[in-house]
Motif scaffolding. Structure first.
Motif, PDB file in Angstrom:
ATOM      1  N   GLY A   1      31.377  87.995   4.842  1.00  0.00           N
ATOM      2  CA  GLY A   1      32.009  88.630   3.694  1.00  0.00           C
ATOM      3  C   GLY A   1      32.940  89.752   4.109  1.00  0.00           C
ATOM      4  O   GLY A   1      34.048  89.893   3.578  1.00  0.00           O
TER       5      GLY A   1
ATOM      6  N   SER B   1      36.915  90.988  -3.986  1.00  0.00           N
ATOM      7  CA  SER B   1      35.810  90.862  -4.935  1.00  0.00           C
ATOM      8  C   SER B   1      34.557  91.528  -4.377  1.00  0.00           C
ATOM      9  O   SER B   1      34.402  91.689  -3.167  1.00  0.00           O
ATOM     10  N   THR B   2      33.643  91.886  -5.282  1.00  0.00           N
ATOM     11  CA  THR B   2      32.393  92.519  -4.886  1.00  0.00           C
ATOM     12  C   THR B   2      31.276  91.494  -4.890  1.00  0.00           C
ATOM     13  O   THR B   2      31.056  90.797  -5.875  1.00  0.00           O
ATOM     14  N   VAL B   3      30.570  91.411  -3.760  1.00  0.00           N
ATOM     15  CA  VAL B   3      29.492  90.441  -3.561  1.00  0.00           C
ATOM     16  C   VAL B   3      28.205  91.203  -3.286  1.00  0.00           C
ATOM     17  O   VAL B   3      28.179  92.117  -2.463  1.00  0.00           O
TER      18      VAL B   3
ATOM     19  N   TYR C   1      35.895  90.756   1.425  1.00  0.00           N
ATOM     20  CA  TYR C   1      35.115  91.097   0.243  1.00  0.00           C
ATOM     21  C   TYR C   1      34.498  92.485   0.389  1.00  0.00           C
ATOM     22  O   TYR C   1      34.279  92.968   1.503  1.00  0.00           O
ATOM     23  N   ARG C   2      34.207  93.108  -0.748  1.00  0.00           N
ATOM     24  CA  ARG C   2      33.380  94.316  -0.752  1.00  0.00           C
ATOM     25  C   ARG C   2      31.929  93.845  -0.835  1.00  0.00           C
ATOM     26  O   ARG C   2      31.540  93.196  -1.804  1.00  0.00           O
TER      27      ARG C   2
ATOM     28  N   PRO D   1      39.711  87.606  -2.190  1.00  0.00           N
ATOM     29  CA  PRO D   1      39.490  88.796  -1.367  1.00  0.00           C
ATOM     30  C   PRO D   1      39.539  90.061  -2.219  1.00  0.00           C
ATOM     31  O   PRO D   1      40.334  90.166  -3.144  1.00  0.00           O
TER      32      PRO D   1
ATOM     33  N   LEU E   1      35.578  83.184  -5.178  1.00  0.00           N
ATOM     34  CA  LEU E   1      36.024  84.573  -5.168  1.00  0.00           C
ATOM     35  C   LEU E   1      37.370  84.748  -4.463  1.00  0.00           C
ATOM     36  O   LEU E   1      37.711  83.995  -3.564  1.00  0.00           O
TER      37      LEU E   1
END
Length: 320
Positions: A173, A154-156, A178-179, A152, A150
């Motif tokens: 995260g 990105s949605t996790v 990350y989101r 930075p 991923l």
């Protein structure tokens, strides 16, 4: 020395085989060294061992524990890497094992490990914080920054907020840009996930506002179908365990459009453990500790994990 030991295998009542008391001092093979333990943390691996998963009756008694921080023979503050293996990536060694599988583990006043398994402990981390890293936090670090692929922003999605790996995923995260979304059956644990830094939280299985770039899957059967539905085309499920039961057959129509990345239960490499420690030092991120107990009160911590009454890590301390 005082130690927490598995003395009997019982798949239905794992705590029946848990023994606290004196054990002989460990012998030190060539190339190995002794660490005086200042703190050690509890993992599901320890309960699995008491159930007979990865540990056989004929191997008992076995000192439990995979994670520790303490002092080496020269008085240096160190973290113990618990994967016993060779090569640049010990987790790929077909003969690898973990502490407490073939060799006595870390829930003791002293533990013997290969010299190569010691990582310097940053002064900024306490012994209790450092003891959380080798299993749960190293697993989360590898899932997010090695296997997920991923960028930075990105949605996790983190399934099953509350355990050691899940809380580590939320905190790492967030620190990594990350989101982070998280799920839990418990309203209380969803609220605490928000306090940790999750951007949004949802009931387990709930419909999400949009599909995510990656799912961090540590639960297994209870969340697997939802994990597949939550992914965008080309997204990735990173799997590190299945605490709710074996993963059922996948929907092949969905699998065609996603990627699976299984890291197993071997955490990460010694070098990754060192980088994780530096990451925490640099970002100020710290492990969430649910409770800290003297090692002599370890049964309380095991009972809490057995009952699922945790949010974060259980840490055992020793006088020093």
């Amino acid at each position: 020395m005082f130690a927490v030991t598995a003395t009997r295998i019982d798949s239905d009542n794992p705590l029946a085989g848990l023994t606290l008391g004196e054990r002989p001092e460990p012998e030190v093979p060539g190339g190995w060294t002794t660490v005086t333990v200042r703190a050690a943390s509890l993992n599901h691996h320890d309960l699995f061992s008491l159930r007979g998963i990865g540990l056989r009756q004929e191997q008992l008694p076995m000192v439990l524990g995979t994670d520790a921080a303490g002092l080496d023979e020269d008085g240096n503050e160190v973290i113990v890497h618990s994967v016993i293996g060779s090569g640049a990536d010990e987790t790929l060694d077909p003969k690898r094992s973990l502490l407490s599988e073939k060799h006595d583990g870390t829930l003791a006043e002293r533990v013997v490990v290969p010299r190569r398994n010691l990582v310097p402990k940053p002064a900024a981390l306490s012994f209790e914080e450092a003891a959380c890293l080798p299993t749960a936090w190293l697993t989360a670090y590898r899932m997010l920054f090695d296997k997920a692929g991923l960028e930075p922003g990105s949605t996790v999605l983190v399934q099953g907020a509350g355990g050691g790996v899940a809380t580590a995923l939320i905190l790492l995260g967030r620190a990594g840009g990350y989101r982070v979304w998280a799920t839990s059956r418990s309203e209380e644990k969803r609220a605490r996930a928000l306090e940790l830094g999750a951007d949004q939280v949802f009931e387990s299985g709930a419909r999400l506002p949009e599909r995510v770039d990656a799912v961090m899957e540590t639960v297994g059967q209870a969340t697997w179908a939802h994990s597949l539905k939550a992914l965008r085309p080309g997204g990735r499920v990173v799997i590190s365990g299945a605490t709710s039961g074996a993963v059922p057959p996948a929907d092949l129509n969905r699998v065609f459009f996603l990627q699976l990345s299984v890291i197993g239960s071997t955490m990460g490499t010694r070098d990754q453990l060192g980088r994780l420690a530096r990451f925490l030092e640099q970002t100020g991120t710290r492990p969430l500790i649910d409770r800290s107990l003297p090692l002599a009160e370890a049964r309380e911590g095991f009972a809490a994990m057995h009952e699922g009454d945790l949010f974060g890590k259980v840490v055992f301390t020793l006088p020093g």
